[in-house]
Write a protein that holds these residues in place. Sequence first.
Motif, PDB file in Angstrom:
ATOM      1  N   HIS A  58      14.367  46.465  89.556  1.00 19.97           N
ATOM      2  CA  HIS A  58      13.258  46.386  88.598  1.00 19.97           C
ATOM      3  C   HIS A  58      12.876  47.782  88.101  1.00 19.97           C
ATOM      4  O   HIS A  58      12.731  48.703  88.909  1.00 19.97           O
ATOM      5  N   ASP A  59      12.691  47.914  86.780  1.00 21.17           N
ATOM      6  CA  ASP A  59      12.191  49.181  86.235  1.00 21.17           C
ATOM      7  C   ASP A  59      10.707  49.285  86.569  1.00 21.17           C
ATOM      8  O   ASP A  59       9.900  48.449  86.156  1.00 21.17           O
ATOM      9  N   VAL A  60      10.355  50.338  87.306  1.00 20.52           N
ATOM     10  CA  VAL A  60       8.955  50.483  87.744  1.00 20.52           C
ATOM     11  C   VAL A  60       8.063  50.764  86.545  1.00 20.52           C
ATOM     12  O   VAL A  60       6.976  50.200  86.421  1.00 20.52           O
ATOM     13  N   CYS A  61       8.521  51.646  85.670  1.00 19.15           N
ATOM     14  CA  CYS A  61       7.705  52.020  84.498  1.00 19.15           C
ATOM     15  C   CYS A  61       8.494  51.661  83.244  1.00 19.15           C
ATOM     16  O   CYS A  61       8.564  50.494  82.897  1.00 19.15           O
ATOM     17  N   SER A  62       9.101  52.665  82.589  1.00 23.52           N
ATOM     18  CA  SER A  62       9.732  52.363  81.297  1.00 23.52           C
ATOM     19  C   SER A  62      10.939  51.437  81.470  1.00 23.52           C
ATOM     20  O   SER A  62      11.646  51.488  82.472  1.00 23.52           O
ATOM     21  N   ALA A  63      11.126  50.582  80.442  1.00 18.90           N
ATOM     22  CA  ALA A  63      12.198  49.594  80.480  1.00 18.90           C
ATOM     23  C   ALA A  63      13.065  49.659  79.227  1.00 18.90           C
ATOM     24  O   ALA A  63      14.292  49.611  79.294  1.00 18.90           O
ATOM     25  N   ILE A  64      12.414  49.741  78.075  1.00 18.98           N
ATOM     26  CA  ILE A  64      13.108  49.636  76.787  1.00 18.98           C
ATOM     27  C   ILE A  64      12.982  50.981  76.070  1.00 18.98           C
ATOM     28  O   ILE A  64      11.882  51.548  76.020  1.00 18.98           O
ATOM     29  N   HIS A  65      14.090  51.481  75.511  1.00 14.68           N
ATOM     30  CA  HIS A  65      14.103  52.908  75.169  1.00 14.68           C
ATOM     31  C   HIS A  65      14.452  53.269  73.725  1.00 14.68           C
ATOM     32  O   HIS A  65      15.299  54.142  73.494  1.00 14.68           O
ATOM     33  N   PRO A  66      13.764  52.663  72.740  1.00 12.39           N
ATOM     34  CA  PRO A  66      13.992  53.121  71.367  1.00 12.39           C
ATOM     35  C   PRO A  66      13.625  54.591  71.203  1.00 12.39           C
ATOM     36  O   PRO A  66      14.288  55.325  70.467  1.00 12.39           O
ATOM     37  N   LEU A  67      12.591  55.031  71.915  1.00  8.34           N
ATOM     38  CA  LEU A  67      12.157  56.422  71.719  1.00  8.34           C
ATOM     39  C   LEU A  67      13.159  57.412  72.315  1.00  8.34           C
ATOM     40  O   LEU A  67      13.274  58.538  71.845  1.00  8.34           O
ATOM     41  N   ALA A  68      13.889  56.974  73.357  1.00  3.91           N
ATOM     42  CA  ALA A  68      14.897  57.866  73.940  1.00  3.91           C
ATOM     43  C   ALA A  68      16.070  58.040  72.983  1.00  3.91           C
ATOM     44  O   ALA A  68      16.516  59.157  72.724  1.00  3.91           O
ATOM     45  N   VAL A  69      16.580  56.908  72.426  1.00  2.15           N
ATOM     46  CA  VAL A  69      17.718  57.053  71.503  1.00  2.15           C
ATOM     47  C   VAL A  69      17.258  57.626  70.161  1.00  2.15           C
ATOM     48  O   VAL A  69      18.063  58.194  69.416  1.00  2.15           O
ATOM     49  N   GLY A  70      15.966  57.492  69.872  1.00  2.00           N
ATOM     50  CA  GLY A  70      15.438  58.062  68.628  1.00  2.00           C
ATOM     51  C   GLY A  70      15.030  59.515  68.782  1.00  2.00           C
ATOM     52  O   GLY A  70      14.581  60.139  67.820  1.00  2.00           O
ATOM     53  N   SER A  71      15.161  60.073  69.977  1.00  2.00           N
ATOM     54  CA  SER A  71      14.716  61.450  70.217  1.00  2.00           C
ATOM     55  C   SER A  71      15.787  62.449  69.793  1.00  2.00           C
ATOM     56  O   SER A  71      16.890  62.456  70.347  1.00  2.00           O
TER      57      SER A  71
ATOM     58  N   TYR B  50       0.754  55.396  92.201  1.00  2.58           N
ATOM     59  CA  TYR B  50       2.216  55.580  92.158  1.00  2.58           C
ATOM     60  C   TYR B  50       2.566  56.887  91.447  1.00  2.58           C
ATOM     61  O   TYR B  50       3.473  57.606  91.836  1.00  2.58           O
ATOM     62  N   ASN B  51       1.820  57.180  90.356  1.00  2.00           N
ATOM     63  CA  ASN B  51       2.080  58.393  89.576  1.00  2.00           C
ATOM     64  C   ASN B  51       0.744  58.880  89.032  1.00  2.00           C
ATOM     65  O   ASN B  51       0.173  58.247  88.144  1.00  2.00           O
TER      66      ASN B  51
ATOM     67  N   THR C 191      12.436  61.500  94.690  1.00  4.47           N
ATOM     68  CA  THR C 191      13.473  61.535  93.649  1.00  4.47           C
ATOM     69  C   THR C 191      12.828  61.978  92.338  1.00  4.47           C
ATOM     70  O   THR C 191      11.606  61.823  92.163  1.00  4.47           O
ATOM     71  N   ILE C 192      13.653  62.486  91.420  1.00  5.44           N
ATOM     72  CA  ILE C 192      13.121  62.889  90.112  1.00  5.44           C
ATOM     73  C   ILE C 192      12.964  61.655  89.226  1.00  5.44           C
ATOM     74  O   ILE C 192      13.482  60.584  89.546  1.00  5.44           O
ATOM     75  N   GLY C 193      12.242  61.810  88.115  1.00  3.74           N
ATOM     76  CA  GLY C 193      12.252  60.734  87.123  1.00  3.74           C
ATOM     77  C   GLY C 193      10.922  60.397  86.468  1.00  3.74           C
ATOM     78  O   GLY C 193      10.895  59.844  85.385  1.00  3.74           O
ATOM     79  N   GLY C 194       9.775  60.679  87.124  1.00  3.83           N
ATOM     80  CA  GLY C 194       8.496  60.315  86.503  1.00  3.83           C
ATOM     81  C   GLY C 194       8.471  58.846  86.153  1.00  3.83           C
ATOM     82  O   GLY C 194       8.650  57.987  87.015  1.00  3.83           O
ATOM     83  N   GLY C 195       8.292  58.540  84.868  1.00  2.67           N
ATOM     84  CA  GLY C 195       8.217  57.151  84.422  1.00  2.67           C
ATOM     85  C   GLY C 195       9.564  56.466  84.286  1.00  2.67           C
ATOM     86  O   GLY C 195       9.635  55.348  83.781  1.00  2.67           O
ATOM     87  N   MET C 196      10.644  57.110  84.707  1.00  2.00           N
ATOM     88  CA  MET C 196      11.987  56.498  84.575  1.00  2.00           C
ATOM     89  C   MET C 196      12.508  56.191  85.986  1.00  2.00           C
ATOM     90  O   MET C 196      13.255  56.978  86.558  1.00  2.00           O
ATOM     91  N   ARG C 197      12.068  55.088  86.526  1.00  2.77           N
ATOM     92  CA  ARG C 197      12.428  54.767  87.916  1.00  2.77           C
ATOM     93  C   ARG C 197      12.782  53.296  88.027  1.00  2.77           C
ATOM     94  O   ARG C 197      12.236  52.452  87.318  1.00  2.77           O
ATOM     95  N   THR C 198      13.666  52.978  88.983  1.00  5.97           N
ATOM     96  CA  THR C 198      14.107  51.598  89.191  1.00  5.97           C
ATOM     97  C   THR C 198      14.105  51.326  90.692  1.00  5.97           C
ATOM     98  O   THR C 198      14.599  52.163  91.457  1.00  5.97           O
ATOM     99  N   GLU C 199      13.518  50.205  91.111  1.00  8.60           N
ATOM    100  CA  GLU C 199      13.450  49.910  92.548  1.00  8.60           C
ATOM    101  C   GLU C 199      13.677  48.430  92.802  1.00  8.60           C
ATOM    102  O   GLU C 199      13.376  47.595  91.956  1.00  8.60           O
ATOM    103  N   GLU C 200      14.149  48.127  94.010  1.00  8.08           N
ATOM    104  CA  GLU C 200      14.313  46.726  94.428  1.00  8.08           C
ATOM    105  C   GLU C 200      12.964  46.237  94.956  1.00  8.08           C
ATOM    106  O   GLU C 200      12.762  46.112  96.152  1.00  8.08           O
ATOM    107  N   PHE C 201      12.060  45.989  94.051  1.00  6.47           N
ATOM    108  CA  PHE C 201      10.679  45.646  94.403  1.00  6.47           C
ATOM    109  C   PHE C 201      10.545  44.284  95.076  1.00  6.47           C
ATOM    110  O   PHE C 201       9.645  44.063  95.858  1.00  6.47           O
TER     111      PHE C 201
END
Length: 479
Positions: free
Chosen positions: A56-69, A411-412, A39-49
Amino acid sequence: MPTTDFDAVVVGSGPNGLAAAITLQREGLSVLLVEAKSTIGGGMRTEEFTLPGFRHDVCSAIHPLAVGSPFFRSLPLHEFGLEFIVPPISAAHPLDGGSPGDSRVGLLVGDVEDTAESLGEDGDAYRRLFYPIVNGWPSLESEVLSPFHIPKNPLQLASFGFKALSSAATLSERFRTKEAKALLSGMAAHSMLALNHLGTSSIALVLMTIGHLYGWPLPKGGADSIADALGAYFEILGGRIETDRRITSLSQLPSAKAVLLDLTPRQLLALAPESWSGLYSRQLKNYQYGMGIFKVDWALDAPIPFDSVSCRSAGTIHIGGTFEEVAYAEAQTAKGKLSEKPFVLVAQQSLFDPTRAPEGKHTAWAYCHVPNGCTVDRTAVIENQIERFAPGFRERILARHTMDAMEMEAYNPNYVGGDIGGGSMKLSQLFTRPALRTSPYRTSAKGIYICSSATPPGGGVHGMCGYHAATRAIKDLFL
Ligand SMILES: Cc1cc2nc3c(=O)[nH]c(=O)nc-3n(C[C@H](O)[C@H](O)[C@H](O)COP(=O)(O)OP(=O)(O)OC[C@H]3O[C@@H](n4cnc5c(N)ncnc54)[C@H](O)[C@@H]3O)c2cc1C
């Protein structure tokens, strides 16, 4: 007859690969995006770990930088299902010594005034520091989130730079209370550097400024919903995605005028050693990676029982105690040592997004910094730190999943030695990552660009590296 299969091929579908692909496709070019995973996504992934129904968010969880981009904000991602949820308190930093229910805590909450008021006698110092930055941010953001350039607003940028280029240790001298100093330390520790390093204030100032303007949101459903929205938008524009395609040599790619690599220097060296000039190879070899991380995800029977009421309403909790304790833990890690009281970042997504766990149950996400490449299990010290401010936490754990620094890299491969920032953020390579060149996105080979977080402005889910790299490629090759 076209002479190439595609105008551009992008390798890697993290936020920067996707941003590069979209930027090129929006110019009317034909773009192929290839991704090693299914699947696509790099550091933006969610899995039933852990257990069924716990996302569960595998990598990034909180996204001030996304809304600030500025780049992400220019895309109609809400039309592709992306919805951000903003917790009432962006971040809380608890300290020892409060009474239960009324613990001492530093807060990033609401606008500058809200946070200033919460800081009591440091309120005025906070206002003096943040009002000029927050009020000037609309014109500052594109300057700060760009590669090194001649500024459009030199005075404003110089005023920001004066504060941002100082160390967090120096900046903290503006404050007197333990709460304000601790709050700053947790923000600056996102740099993954010892807090006496020049430039460690910059990440704190950017994260806090964006917090005041947009909050620190989490995407409904999980971090993978950002990837899904970006991917869907790219495909609507006519872009093509191929997954399950790990590139081990550039010769495996179809012909294209431009190749953009959402990869870091170590992978560039492995992928195409013959493509780079001697000087560029040396620069890539000298590129420095930073600290790694150890991560834990929990399935919980109930929310984390923080003593502090504020911590129970915050999306992110910075755990590590006073400025001095956080600074000591980060300095130890920077020296390659393990800390028994590490700085721990905690996110509690399910408190605000019920899609993350079965009804009445919860998830929690946390990591601490460790020396690069470390494989020591840090679960106990992380849980001890949380238990310190939330007695009874362990009793609520139903299941856990852990990843050490090398498991993160497996993982990456972009997370070399567990470094989640794509390379050290230290000042000497902050603006010139990955190599000192007229444009950091150009490699030494014509038509090949690097677009990952190993380029300015660095780590995080914001897509600005990919946007700038693609813009460079368009100017060089397609105008
Ligand atoms: C545990 C953790 C927590 C984080 N928390 C946050 C957070 O809360 N907020 C935030 O903003 N950021 C966070 N980050 C950082 C953020 O995820 C990264 O900075 C960001 O994903 C980097 O984007 P990128 O596009 O440069 O690379 P990546 O997202 O790493 O994407 C690279 C892609 O390239 C693919 N790839 C690699 N090699 C090949 C190959 N040879 N062939 C084909 N494809 C390949 C990979 O599979 C991957 O999909 C976190 C990261 C981690 C690991």
